[in-house]
Structure formats: C-alpha cells, structure tokens
Design a protein around this motif. Structure first.
Motif, short mmCIF file in Angstrom:
data_model
loop_
_atom_site.label_atom_id
_atom_site.label_comp_id
_atom_site.label_asym_id
_atom_site.label_seq_id
_atom_site.Cartn_x
_atom_site.Cartn_y
_atom_site.Cartn_z
N GLY A 170 41.62 18.51 69.79
CA GLY A 170 40.65 19.58 70.11
C GLY A 170 39.86 19.92 68.86
N TYR A 171 39.50 21.22 68.76
CA TYR A 171 38.79 21.63 67.57
C TYR A 171 39.81 21.75 66.40
CZ TYR A 171 34.68 22.60 70.30
OH TYR A 171 33.56 22.47 71.15
N ARG A 172 39.43 20.96 65.34
CA ARG A 172 40.39 20.87 64.19
C ARG A 172 39.65 21.19 62.89
NH1 ARG A 172 42.58 15.06 62.28
NH2 ARG A 172 40.39 15.02 61.59
N THR A 212 42.21 23.73 73.31
CA THR A 212 41.39 22.54 73.39
C THR A 212 42.23 21.31 73.06
OG1 THR A 212 40.68 22.77 71.09
CG2 THR A 212 39.32 23.84 72.77
N GLY A 213 41.79 20.15 73.60
CA GLY A 213 42.49 18.91 73.36
C GLY A 213 43.66 18.73 74.32
N SER A 269 40.05 27.50 69.53
CA SER A 269 39.00 27.82 70.52
C SER A 269 37.65 27.95 69.85
CB SER A 269 39.32 29.14 71.25
OG SER A 269 39.42 30.22 70.32
N CYS A 308 44.84 22.73 64.48
CA CYS A 308 44.33 22.05 65.69
C CYS A 308 44.34 22.99 66.93
CB CYS A 308 45.14 20.80 65.98
SG CYS A 308 45.25 19.67 64.55
N HIS A 309 43.62 22.51 68.01
CA HIS A 309 43.52 23.17 69.32
C HIS A 309 42.84 24.55 69.24
CE1 HIS A 309 46.03 19.97 70.76
NE2 HIS A 309 47.13 20.42 70.10
N TYR A 314 35.42 18.72 66.41
CA TYR A 314 36.28 18.32 67.52
C TYR A 314 36.86 16.96 67.16
CZ TYR A 314 37.88 17.96 72.33
OH TYR A 314 38.65 17.87 73.47
N SER A 315 38.24 16.76 67.50
CA SER A 315 38.92 15.52 67.11
C SER A 315 39.85 15.07 68.22
CB SER A 315 39.69 15.74 65.82
OG SER A 315 40.34 14.53 65.42
#
Length: 385
Positions: free
Chosen positions: A311-313, A352-353, A330, A327-328, A306-307
């Motif tokens: 989000g999750y990267r 996400t993010g 799920s 990025c982003h 997560y960044s």
C-alpha cells in the motif's frame, strides 16, 4: 763461736742399735761396739772426745767450730732438746731419731708403693722423740720443697689417686673424683640430650602451629577474596545494569513508539499463506484508521508512495543506514529528501495494499538490506512495545 754444753744424761732403759749389752738398774754398765763404757759412775765417754756426764760449771770446755766439711747443712730453726718421761735426748737418741725421720721421709716419697705397717714395743715407741722437734729434721716437714722436681713430687703425693679422666675444666672447678666426674658428665649429657629432644619437640609443635595458623589464615584470606570477588562481580553487574538503563534512557529520549492506541496482532517470522514469502516480515500495530504515525528517530525520507502489497509506504533512513518501512498508510504527510526528527508525524494508519484491516506494518532493514525483528530492535533502544 761459743760451744754448746751438753745436758746431763739420765739413766737409759735401752741400748742403742750400735751396742750389744744391756743391763738395767743403777750400778750397771753396758758396752758398745766401740768399747765405750757407761754406768752410774759416769766414767764413760761418747764420741768426739768429750764426756757427757761432766756438768761442773768451773770446767773449761774446748770451743767447737763446725765447718761445711764436718757438719751437714741444717735447715730450719734450732730447737732446744726437751725432757720426755725422764729420757734425756742424748746424741744416741738423736741418731735414732734421725734414722727414723730419714726412713719416714723415704717412705713419704714412695707414693707408688703400698704402705707398710711398722710396730715398735710400747717401751720404745712411747719414748721416741718427736721427729719434727729434732734439729735439722723438723725442716723436712716445715719447709716447702725448694726445686721444681720436689714441688711436683709433693703435689703428686698430695693429689688423690682418682684424678684419672678428669678434664682441666673439671679440675679448675674443684672436681677430684673421677667417678663423680664421670657421673656428672653422664648427667650433663643426659640433660643435653633431653634439652635437645625438648627443643626438637617444641620446634615441631611451633612448626605445626605455624602451619595450622598459615592454613587458617589462607582459608580466611581465600574466603575474604571470594567474598570480595563476589561483591565486585555483583557491583559490576549492578553498574552494568545501571549503565544499560542509562543508555536505554538516553536512547528512549531520542526514539519513540510509531503510533498510539495500538494492539500487536502479528510479529516477525510468523508463518502463513497470507504472506508471499511464506512468513511475516514485520511487526503489525493494529489501530483505527487515521491514527497518526510518528517518526521513530531522526532521519531523512528516502521514499514515499504506493508500493503494491505494502500500500502506501514511507521509508525513513537513519544516520547509520538503517531503514524503517511504514506500510498500509491511508495518507502520507512527508516527501522524499525531507529531514524529520523523533516524534514528527509522517502519515496516518490505513488499510491499503494486502491487508485484512487497518494497521501499521513496520519493517526494519539493516544497511545491507537484511530484515530483522522490529520488536527486538525497538526494545534495544529502550522502547517498551
């Protein structure tokens, strides 16, 4: 040597230039300066102690032997005296003929003097002997000159008076008239000048034709070279395009689109308050949540977690040092240090993010960390986005 018996004389109608009295007719007589009497009684004498009227065959004659001192050399053949109109060729007539012949010969050598007309009474000229038939005189006309001087004099006498200015070559060709020779030279010079002018004109025409042909040939050569250059350029461009297409085909075989069933919603460089930097730094692929995300090219997973706003990267590092950011997500299906190949699933589309809906945010960074347009980078590798 036997002596020559003189022929009997006929009565003469004239008196030689040596005498002073002349009487015509039979029974008459004339006297000369030497006191010699002559008449019909044939009692006179003439020269050297012999009588011209003695014709008796039984009379003894004295033998005459001429010598070089007493007789002048005679050239040519001796000719017998002929009778002409009853006039005997006596020694007196012979003397007149010799004098006339010598005078004629003297005048023949005087080529530089104008001719002089000589006229005699018909009674004398009709009875004059032929000079060529006289002994010792005919040789002057029949024989050629013996010495070189006489030969040159004879040739000069026979040559025309108009040979001045005639060249040796013209003389060899038989030209004897100076005016005709001059005319021939003028005509020849005119022909030579005309021939030179014609040759010069022909040379000028040939030169102009050659220049025209050279210009036309150069024009055709330039056109051919231009056509060849254009064809070469076109061929090079086509070859370049083919090479690029082949390269992209090879790249496309080793690269892949990161997801499917997507829609491009935002591109690189767009400005807006939604992004902390003030502009969009990547390329957004909108897709339903859970859509698989694939590795674009073979590489190594550098980070996965997560960044913040991303989000999750997942960061995939390629062999040349280029980094691809996914990025982003799920969910993530890989771990740090894992080797992946083109088309491997590395995660799922999510929201996400800092997002407004589910999508894949893709960023491309060069080895020095500079962010570049992902669409341009993908298309450069043969991928159609």
């Amino acid at each position: 040597m036997a002596s020559n018996k003189p022929a009997p004389e006929s009565p003469s109608r004239f008196v030689p230039e040596y005498g002073s009295d002349f009487v015509s007719g039979p029974g008459t007589a004339f006297t000369t300066d030497y006191g010699t009497a002559y008449g019909t009684d044939r009692g006179g004498e003439f020269g050297n102690g012999f009588r011209a009227d003695e014709a008796e065959p039984d009379k003894a004659w004295e033998e005459w032997n001429p010598t070089e001192e007493s007789v002048r050399p005679v050239r040519g053949k001796h000719r017998v005296a002929k009778q002409r109109n009853g006039l005997a060729r006596s020694s007196t007539v012979l003397g007149v003929g010799v004098i006339a012949a010598v005078g004629a010969g003297g005048m023949a050598t005087a080529q530089s003097k104008p001719p002089v007309s000589i006229s005699l009474p018909d009674s004398i000229s009709d009875n004059l002997p032929d000079a060529k038939s006289l002994p010792g005189v005919g040789a002057l006309f029949s024989q050629a000159p013996e010495s070189e001087a006489q030969q040159a004099e004879a040739e000069l006498a026979a040559a025309p008076l108009t040979t001045a200015g005639i060249t040796t070559a013209e003389a060899e060709r038989g030209t004897t008239d100076a005016g005709e020779a001059l005319r021939a030279r003028i005509l020849q010079q005119a022909e030579q000048q005309q021939g030179a002018a014609d040759a010069e004109a022909k040379a000028a025409e040939e030169k102009a034709a050659a220049e025209k042909a050279a210009a036309e040939a150069k024009k055709q050569q330039d056109a051919a070279e231009a056509k060849i250059a254009a064809e070469k350029k076109k061929a090079e461009e086509e070859a370049k395009k083919k090479a690029e297409a082949l390269r992209l085909a090879k790249l496309a075989a080793s690269y892949a689109i990161p997801t499917s069933s997507y829609t491009i919603t935002s591109t690189f460089g767009e400005a807006g308050s939604m992004w902390s930097s003030g502009y969009h730094t990547g390329l957004d692929f909108a897709a339903p949540t859970g859509t698989p995300i694939k590795a674009i090219h073979s590489g190594t997973i550098k980070s996965a977690g997560y960044s913040g706003s991303y989000g999750y990267r997942t960061v995939l590092e390629l062999e040349d040092g280029t980094e691809l950011w996914f990025c982003h997500q799920s969910s993530m299906d890989v771990t740090v240090g894992q080797k992946v190949t083109t088309g491997d699933t590395i995660g799922r589309v999510g929201a996400t993010g800092n997002v407004t809906g589910p999508h894949l945010h893709l960023e491309v960074h060069t080895p020095d960390g500079t962010g570049i347009d992902p669409m341009t980078w993908l298309r450069a590798r043969g991928l159609t986005v």
